[in-house]
Design an enzyme around this catalytic site. Sequence first.
Site, PDB file in Angstrom:
ATOM      1  N   PHE A 135       1.714 -29.298 -49.917  1.00  0.00           N
ATOM      2  CA  PHE A 135       2.166 -28.074 -49.256  1.00  0.00           C
ATOM      3  C   PHE A 135       1.214 -27.753 -48.102  1.00  0.00           C
ATOM      4  CE2 PHE A 135       2.894 -23.521 -48.760  1.00  0.00           C
ATOM      5  CZ  PHE A 135       4.277 -23.484 -48.742  1.00  0.00           C
ATOM      6  N   ARG A 185      17.279 -27.742 -51.255  1.00  0.00           N
ATOM      7  CA  ARG A 185      16.574 -27.520 -52.523  1.00  0.00           C
ATOM      8  C   ARG A 185      17.373 -26.558 -53.384  1.00  0.00           C
ATOM      9  NH1 ARG A 185      10.426 -25.631 -52.113  1.00  0.00           N
ATOM     10  NH2 ARG A 185      11.534 -23.853 -51.210  1.00  0.00           N
TER      11      ARG A 185
END
Length: 424
Positions: A134, A383
């Site tokens: 991330f 997602r």
Amino acid sequence: MTHSMPAPLDPITADAAALDAADPLAPFRERFDLSDDIIYLDGNSLGPLPKGAADRIASVVREEWGEGLIRSWNTAGWIEAPLRVGAKLARLVGAAPHEVVVADSTSVNLHKVIHAALAAQPERKTILSEPGNFPTDLYLIESAIRTLGKGHRLVLVPREQIAARCDADTALVLLTHVHYRTAELYDMVAVTAAAHAVGARVCWDLSHSLGAMPIDLNAARADYAVGCGYKFLNGGPGAPAMVFVAERHQETLETPMGGWIGHARPFAFEDAYAPAPGIARLQCGTPPILSLAALEVGVDLMLEADLTQVAAKSRALRERLMARVAATCGTYGAEVIGPPIGQPRGSHVSVAHPSAYAVMQALIARGVIGDYRVQPDGPGVMRFGITPLYLRFTDVDRAVASIEEVLRTGVWQAPRFQVRQAVT
Ligand SMILES: *Cc1c(COP(=O)(O)O)cnc(C)c1O
């Protein structure tokens, strides 16, 4: 007389309504303020509103702030809220109550932990992570290296090589337990043990696993961890984040942000900084009471659920979704990425498609709300977050039917679905 148990329902093929009827977590859905017109598959990015949070915020505003005024720091337990909510959160991550505090954001807590870990072992110069972690995690390592100016370096290696790359120069291994895009899951016990074998420390970013699966930081002997309050914990937009420091590191921990709320005696107003004992020193300034109140409701709700049941239902829901997307959408160029059915993984499913952004916009317009993420070396991904407290098997079936319809009819090609939003 003989009793025969009914055969267990196969979560991939059984009728969805039967699975919903047999679901022990089903009663949790009505604890959330969710319209039946939408199927919310983005609770891994922003959890929905628990009904109790709306009530709690209203009473904190009216009674504690409005009537109690400044007295509420003492009378309403405001000043203890970061440690109180931290102690509750500790139960979700296998930590002792005094090993977790809620403060600031995940990013800010990463800053504190990275600096603390580097200060603890100054002769070691390497920080190990993986490419594609991330972004905020990598950026904060880079900024620590820049501002410290002590010759540290960031080494990025693919996840399979992390354990083997740990060496005598490794100060910190910083990894995200569940990958935000692919849902790949690290073996926390094995990676932590490999790092410890050469004297390195490990920080786990739990942002995509906290509240989605059982976590046992102390069984893994983790050194540090951070985790997000507004994703699976349903703590509200911008909810403060958790930070964990193992008890064995607390008394020597040097925070780079020694503010007054983390002082040993904040109300002595001394000129010189002295750290509070234990985890309390990871606080910096005045805690955000309204946000903490909302987060506490989300945490309390999660503590009512059995995380083993949550993980089992997550697996059943996501494998159903994965199997059905693969069976019905593959001909339209959609491909489920990440660990295959049967493998351990996090609680979201990513589906790659050359026009993933527009397809997702068309889905959102139909009330099937997920999100979109770029992929560095491939098509973008849609997602779909799997959140067992409020998602039903029938929701999964309806969502897959919508995905198939959007792809088959090509409605996503409409110009209005191509325009990128500021936050996606
Ligand atoms: C969501 C997320 C964060 C969020 O950080 P903020 O400081 O809340 O913006 C950090 N790390 C990971 C891995 C995340 O998934």
